[in-house]
Design a protein around this motif. Structure first.
Motif, mmCIF file in Angstrom:
data_model
loop_
_atom_site.group_PDB
_atom_site.id
_atom_site.type_symbol
_atom_site.label_atom_id
_atom_site.label_comp_id
_atom_site.label_asym_id
_atom_site.label_seq_id
_atom_site.Cartn_x
_atom_site.Cartn_y
_atom_site.Cartn_z
ATOM 1 N N GLU A 80 0.828 -1.209 0.000
ATOM 2 C CA GLU A 80 0.000 0.000 0.000
ATOM 3 C C GLU A 80 0.864 1.261 0.000
ATOM 4 O OE1 GLU A 80 -0.560 -2.388 2.596
ATOM 5 O OE2 GLU A 80 -2.046 -3.400 1.346
ATOM 6 N N GLU A 83 2.293 1.685 -3.427
ATOM 7 C CA GLU A 83 1.254 2.166 -4.332
ATOM 8 C C GLU A 83 0.992 3.663 -4.121
ATOM 9 O OE1 GLU A 83 -0.776 1.944 -7.557
ATOM 10 O OE2 GLU A 83 0.200 0.162 -6.756
ATOM 11 N N ALA A 84 1.050 4.116 -2.864
ATOM 12 C CA ALA A 84 0.845 5.540 -2.569
ATOM 13 C C ALA A 84 1.953 6.385 -3.199
ATOM 14 C CB ALA A 84 0.807 5.764 -1.069
ATOM 15 N N ARG A 86 3.753 5.482 -5.825
ATOM 16 C CA ARG A 86 3.538 5.371 -7.271
ATOM 17 C C ARG A 86 2.473 6.372 -7.723
ATOM 18 N NH1 ARG A 86 2.745 0.168 -7.484
ATOM 19 N NH2 ARG A 86 4.905 -0.327 -7.901
ATOM 20 N N LYS A 87 1.419 6.498 -6.924
ATOM 21 C CA LYS A 87 0.329 7.414 -7.237
ATOM 22 C C LYS A 87 0.795 8.870 -7.138
ATOM 23 C CE LYS A 87 -4.401 8.384 -5.794
ATOM 24 N NZ LYS A 87 -5.419 8.074 -4.790
ATOM 25 N N ASP A 88 1.591 9.177 -6.110
ATOM 26 C CA ASP A 88 2.101 10.545 -5.938
ATOM 27 C C ASP A 88 3.046 10.968 -7.059
ATOM 28 O OD1 ASP A 88 0.676 10.751 -3.610
ATOM 29 O OD2 ASP A 88 2.398 10.477 -2.271
ATOM 30 N N THR A 89 3.831 10.025 -7.558
ATOM 31 C CA THR A 89 4.788 10.346 -8.626
ATOM 32 C C THR A 89 4.188 10.158 -10.013
ATOM 33 O OG1 THR A 89 5.685 8.098 -8.561
ATOM 34 C CG2 THR A 89 6.790 9.769 -7.192
ATOM 35 N N LYS A 90 2.926 9.762 -10.058
ATOM 36 C CA LYS A 90 2.188 9.583 -11.320
ATOM 37 C C LYS A 90 2.828 8.540 -12.230
ATOM 38 C CE LYS A 90 0.230 14.147 -11.171
ATOM 39 N NZ LYS A 90 0.900 15.056 -10.316
ATOM 40 N N GLY A 91 3.503 7.557 -11.625
ATOM 41 C CA GLY A 91 4.062 6.440 -12.389
ATOM 42 C C GLY A 91 5.277 6.762 -13.221
#
Length: 189
Positions: A80, A83-84, A86-91
């Motif tokens: 998790e 994933e957070a 990854r989401k903050d850096t926009k992949g």
């Protein structure tokens, strides 16, 4: 409550394997009754934890950077948290770098918690915290952010072997003094 009565109650809750090994001690000043003395916990007649004493065998941290650079600190990173990030850096960040970013974020939070806990321990009144421990449940004491409450709960006989063994992951995120008493208790199981 007088110190002798408090000490007697605390020692009556010690687990049988640590009875006689762990002692609660306090110094008092005869001519300064309003001045609190030193309170400390000793294991096998050796002072292990003194409030605000940096010369003890347990590691005390002075800055967030010390905690970040300590190789002994192992911080588990969950999916998790990855994933957070990854989401903050926009992949846009490579996968191996995501883990480093997630670890650094978690260590920063952990460092702030550790330093806050140390500061509260150095200012704490052992007698007041011990009295609070006697009045609260074991679960609250274990879950607390207070280092002293955690230690008192770990050496308590009301926590069984199975529960001690199941706490290993949670104890990695606690202060080194709490980890020391956890390992001490675990070695008696």
């Amino acid at each position: 409550m007088s110190w002798s009565k408090l000490k007697q109650q605390l020692e009556s809750f010690l687990c049988p394997a640590l009875d006689g090994r762990v002692e609660y001690r306090a110094t008092g000043y005869r001519y300064l009754p309003d001045k609190a003395g030193l309170c400390y916990i000793s294991v096998d007649k050796k002072d292990v934890l003194r409030m605000s004493d940096r010369t003890s065998s347990i590691r005390w941290y002075g800055a967030e950077l010390e905690i970040k650079n300590d190789p002994d600190i192992q911080i588990p990173i969950s999916d998790e948290e990855m994933e957070a990030v990854r989401k903050d850096t926009k992949g846009t960040v490579p996968e191996d770098r995501l883990k480093i970013i997630a670890r650094n974020r978690k260590i920063s939070g952990y460092a702030k918690e550790l330093l806050t806990a140390q500061a509260s321990l150095s200012k704490s009144n052992f007698v007041a915290t011990a009295t609070k421990f006697l009045a609260t449940s074991i679960e609250e004491s274990i879950e607390s952010d207070d280092i002293l409450l955690n230690i008192l709960a770990l050496v308590d006989r009301r926590i069984g072997k199975k529960r001690i063994l199941n706490m290993s992951v949670k104890m990695k995120l606690k202060h080194p003094s709490v980890q020391y008493f956890y390992e001490l208790r675990r070695s008696t199981c």
